[in-house]
Design a protein around this motif. Sequence first.
Motif, PDB file in Angstrom:
ATOM      1  N   LEU A   1      -1.805  11.515  -7.475  1.00 21.45           N
ATOM      2  CA  LEU A   1      -2.363  11.656  -6.059  1.00 21.45           C
ATOM      3  C   LEU A   1      -2.124  12.832  -5.553  1.00 21.45           C
ATOM      4  CD1 LEU A   1      -3.818   9.995  -3.872  1.00 21.45           C
ATOM      5  CD2 LEU A   1      -1.766   8.980  -2.911  1.00 21.45           C
TER       6      LEU A   1
ATOM      7  N   GLU B   1       2.066   6.826  -6.729  1.00 19.75           N
ATOM      8  CA  GLU B   1       0.917   7.674  -7.156  1.00 19.75           C
ATOM      9  C   GLU B   1       1.219   9.116  -7.032  1.00 19.75           C
ATOM     10  OE1 GLU B   1      -2.556   6.294  -5.132  1.00 19.75           O
ATOM     11  OE2 GLU B   1      -2.868   4.699  -6.559  1.00 19.75           O
ATOM     12  N   TYR B   2       1.870   9.551  -6.069  1.00 21.57           N
ATOM     13  CA  TYR B   2       2.420  10.738  -5.677  1.00 21.57           C
ATOM     14  C   TYR B   2       3.659  11.164  -6.442  1.00 21.57           C
ATOM     15  CZ  TYR B   2       0.062  11.670  -1.091  1.00 21.57           C
ATOM     16  OH  TYR B   2      -1.093  11.748  -0.209  1.00 21.57           O
TER      17      TYR B   2
ATOM     18  N   ARG C   1       1.045  -1.204   0.018  1.00 18.08           N
ATOM     19  CA  ARG C   1      -0.011  -0.143  -0.068  1.00 18.08           C
ATOM     20  C   ARG C   1       0.915   1.164   0.009  1.00 18.08           C
ATOM     21  NH1 ARG C   1      -4.171   1.811   4.618  1.00 18.08           N
ATOM     22  NH2 ARG C   1      -5.102   3.677   3.706  1.00 18.08           N
TER      23      ARG C   1
ATOM     24  N   LYS D   1       0.884   3.935  -3.048  1.00 13.01           N
ATOM     25  CA  LYS D   1       0.902   5.546  -2.813  1.00 13.01           C
ATOM     26  C   LYS D   1       1.689   6.446  -3.078  1.00 13.01           C
ATOM     27  CE  LYS D   1      -3.306   4.794  -1.284  1.00 13.01           C
ATOM     28  NZ  LYS D   1      -4.444   5.539  -1.862  1.00 13.01           N
TER      29      LYS D   1
END
Length: 103
Positions: A67, A61-62, A54, A58
């Motif tokens: 994100l 994605e950043y 996870r 993330k």
Amino acid sequence: MKKIAFASILLLSTVWASEGEDIFNKICYVCHGKQAQKSSLGVSRVIAGWKAERIVEKLKEYKSGQLDQYGFGSMMRNRATKLTDQQMQAVAKYIESLGTPKK
């Protein structure tokens, strides 16, 4: 042969843990706390206890700009773009190893 393979895996795990801890202490702890137990600026989720997969998801994605949670997109992108995939894995494994914070 099995002993050599096991020793290699153990050594790699130790290197990743050390690298992950170094990365966390250089760029993550200021906002997330020494044990990843803090809510960044009082608005983000606590990341201690998250699974490594996870965390890597993330961070990627950043890094890609997909994100922007809590308005931290540019700040997190700036940090994530400095990390290779291997470094993301290392820091994610380290954060996962911290476990869930005690209340």
